[in-house]
Scaffold this motif. Structure first.
Motif, PDB file in Angstrom:
ATOM      1  N   THR A   1      41.224  38.784  68.611  1.00  0.00           N
ATOM      2  CA  THR A   1      42.336  39.358  69.372  1.00  0.00           C
ATOM      3  C   THR A   1      43.351  38.279  69.741  1.00  0.00           C
ATOM      4  O   THR A   1      42.996  37.118  69.956  1.00  0.00           O
ATOM      5  CB  THR A   1      41.835  40.041  70.651  1.00  0.00           C
TER       6      THR A   1
ATOM      7  N   VAL B   1      44.348  43.194  67.346  1.00  0.00           N
ATOM      8  CA  VAL B   1      43.391  42.557  66.448  1.00  0.00           C
ATOM      9  C   VAL B   1      44.132  41.971  65.252  1.00  0.00           C
ATOM     10  O   VAL B   1      44.988  42.624  64.660  1.00  0.00           O
ATOM     11  CB  VAL B   1      42.341  43.574  65.948  1.00  0.00           C
TER      12      VAL B   1
ATOM     13  N   PRO C   1      41.214  46.516  71.525  1.00  0.00           N
ATOM     14  CA  PRO C   1      41.764  45.484  72.410  1.00  0.00           C
ATOM     15  C   PRO C   1      42.271  46.058  73.730  1.00  0.00           C
ATOM     16  O   PRO C   1      42.625  47.239  73.829  1.00  0.00           O
ATOM     17  CB  PRO C   1      42.927  44.899  71.599  1.00  0.00           C
TER      18      PRO C   1
ATOM     19  N   TYR D   1      38.920  42.540  74.916  1.00  0.00           N
ATOM     20  CA  TYR D   1      38.655  43.785  74.197  1.00  0.00           C
ATOM     21  C   TYR D   1      37.437  44.490  74.771  1.00  0.00           C
ATOM     22  O   TYR D   1      36.603  43.896  75.445  1.00  0.00           O
ATOM     23  CB  TYR D   1      38.504  43.558  72.695  1.00  0.00           C
TER      24      TYR D   1
END
Length: 259
Positions: A138, A43, A37, A22
């Motif tokens: 993420t 996310v 991201p 990210y």
């Protein structure tokens, strides 16, 4: 552990967390302004069914990420609940062990945090100690989805001064609220996203805000306001601050039980 945040992009405004997949809008040592991201990632937000004291939370987060096959550098957001607002001196002391942990995880770039954070002081039934409420990270995705995360924005300027400090009259509360809305809008712009793409907006305040749902306050957000706003009776973490605003875009949200 080498630092996976390799520095600024060519635009000169964002940091890049390659290991965590990210990019970051930096803000300061305690938290970044927002993250988005990389392509092929999204996310995920995980909320704890029962909040956990912060001194136990880091091991829990690390174990959860390991269990799903993600590096600890995928950690990109933390939501805390504090017993009461802190003085600036107490705030600095509070941040020391937190920032030490981020450095161990390789999530600091010089004096800039790579993780979004909110610290909320609930007015009703606050925890006895600072506790983890939720965290975000993420994961890879094949879905065509745009997700992002912002840190909570309190009514505190970039110079550290509290907006309308010491004043909780209706006009002062309106001024404080508008400041947070404008600041969040600016962060969204830096991330390359908009209010339109948010999935959740949250507002924290105790004192009345005049015409809160009118066109000139929350109405400034535009059409996304029809999704509603999650409102808490709570304050930002710094004493004398009165309003905080959060915004995010999330497709997957989990509820976890502490093991």
């Amino acid at each position: 552990m080498s630092n996976p945040i390799v520095g600024l992009t060519q635009a000169g405004e964002m940091l890049d967390n390659r290991a965590g997949n990210y990019r970051i809008v930096p803000s300061g040592p305690a938290y970044c302004a927002g993250i988005v991201p990389d392509d092929g990632y999204e996310v995920v937000r995980a909320e704890l069914h029962t909040w956990m004291p912060l001194d136990q939370a880091f091991a829990f987060i690390e174990a959860h990420l390991e269990g799903i096959g993600r590096p600890v550098q995928a950690f990109c957001g933390i939501e805390l609940r504090v017993p009461a607002p802190l003085t600036l001196g107490d705030w600095s002391t509070f941040n020391i062990p937190y920032l030490e942990q981020l450095r161990r995880w390789g999530l600091m770039h010089e004096n800039y945090s790579g993780v979004c954070r909110s610290n909320i002081a609930l007015d009703l039934y606050p925890p006895k100690v600072t506790s983890l409420c939720a965290f975000s990270y993420t994961v890879p995705t094949k879905e065509k989805v745009k997700t992002f995360l912002l840190a909570g924005q309190a009514d505190i300027g970039s110079d550290g001064k509290i907006i309308a400090e010491g004043d909780i009259c209706l006009e002062a509360m309106r001024k404080r609220t508008l400041f947070t809305i404008d600041t969040v809008a600016n962060t969204l712009k830096k991330l390359g996203v908009s209010w339109q793409e948010t999935t959740r907006i949250a507002l924290f305040h105790v004192h009345d805000i005049p015409d809160l749902w009118g066109a000139e306050v929350l109405g400034k957000i535009g059409e996304p306001i029809r999704k509603g706003v999650l409102v808490y009776r709570a304050r930002p973490p710094i004493a004398a601050a009165e309003v905080e605003l959060e915004a995010r875009a999330i497709r997957q949200e989990l509820v976890l039980s502490a093991r």
